[in-house]
Design a protein around this motif. Sequence first.
Motif, PDB file in Angstrom:
ATOM      1  N   SER A 144     -31.670 -15.891 131.183  1.00 25.17           N
ATOM      2  CA  SER A 144     -32.533 -17.000 130.791  1.00 25.17           C
ATOM      3  C   SER A 144     -31.808 -18.300 131.087  1.00 25.17           C
ATOM      4  O   SER A 144     -30.647 -18.476 130.717  1.00 25.17           O
ATOM      5  N   GLY A 145     -32.460 -19.212 131.774  1.00 23.18           N
ATOM      6  CA  GLY A 145     -31.819 -20.474 132.131  1.00 23.18           C
ATOM      7  C   GLY A 145     -31.015 -20.360 133.413  1.00 23.18           C
ATOM      8  O   GLY A 145     -31.152 -19.398 134.178  1.00 23.18           O
ATOM      9  N   VAL A 146     -30.151 -21.356 133.643  1.00 21.40           N
ATOM     10  CA  VAL A 146     -29.329 -21.390 134.855  1.00 21.40           C
ATOM     11  C   VAL A 146     -27.872 -21.623 134.478  1.00 21.40           C
ATOM     12  O   VAL A 146     -27.551 -22.087 133.386  1.00 21.40           O
ATOM     13  N   VAL A 147     -26.987 -21.312 135.397  1.00 24.90           N
ATOM     14  CA  VAL A 147     -25.537 -21.401 135.166  1.00 24.90           C
ATOM     15  C   VAL A 147     -25.088 -22.854 135.020  1.00 24.90           C
ATOM     16  O   VAL A 147     -25.510 -23.733 135.783  1.00 24.90           O
ATOM     17  N   ALA A 148     -24.212 -23.090 134.043  1.00 26.19           N
ATOM     18  CA  ALA A 148     -23.540 -24.385 133.881  1.00 26.19           C
ATOM     19  C   ALA A 148     -22.070 -24.097 133.632  1.00 26.19           C
ATOM     20  O   ALA A 148     -21.700 -23.588 132.561  1.00 26.19           O
ATOM     21  N   VAL A 149     -21.222 -24.363 134.613  1.00 31.19           N
ATOM     22  CA  VAL A 149     -19.797 -24.027 134.529  1.00 31.19           C
ATOM     23  C   VAL A 149     -19.079 -24.987 133.586  1.00 31.19           C
ATOM     24  O   VAL A 149     -19.251 -26.204 133.664  1.00 31.19           O
TER      25      VAL A 149
END
Length: 220
Positions: free
Chosen positions: A147-152
């Motif tokens: 769910s959602g997108v990657v945030a490093v």
Amino acid sequence: MYQYNMLMDKRSGITLLLLLCQNACFLSASNPLLQSVACEGQSASLSCDWGFIHVIDANYGRNDGRICSAGQRHESLSNVHCFQKTSLQTMTTRCNGRKSCSVQAVNSVFNDPCYGTYKYLQVSYQCRPLKQSVTCESRQSVIKCESGVVAVHHANYGRRDLQLCPDKYVKNSDCYSPQTASISSRCDGRKYCVLTASNSVFPDPCFGVYKYLEVTYSCK
């Protein structure tokens, strides 16, 4: 009618402020700011019972005459305007994205910002709910978000821990090559991202040491 509308606007504004305050208070209570102080020659220890370390602020120097003052001469405590500008960078490189870390408060780690002053290392940090990926050297892995997108949050290619990707010949765990910007540019905003831990992808920060790519991230 005008007065009624004004009253309703005020009530709406007060309600909004209360909601914002409740939300901020909840965040503060659930994720408090933690402190660690180490006198010169000792080590600052940071740890998280849950989540991973995120350093907020750090200084190796002196901005208070009372902290770490026991047994010291007055002249070694008088300079309370001693700041090492690279302290935050040093601490984030060594500690961000880890469950625990220990950093010596010594000139060999931070460089001496004020000769003759007895210094201390003061660190503020939080424990943040993040995901972790560890890719041993010469291997690949995938980070993904259902769910959602990657945030490093943080990435390092090297070795900060002897337990991760263990090798009986490895004795050095002070190997740092921060790759947060590089991994962020490749992975942020994507549903999944392929990671490769290799000297052909990242500069070799410690020749002969078996390394790994360590990434902490969230799904937004």
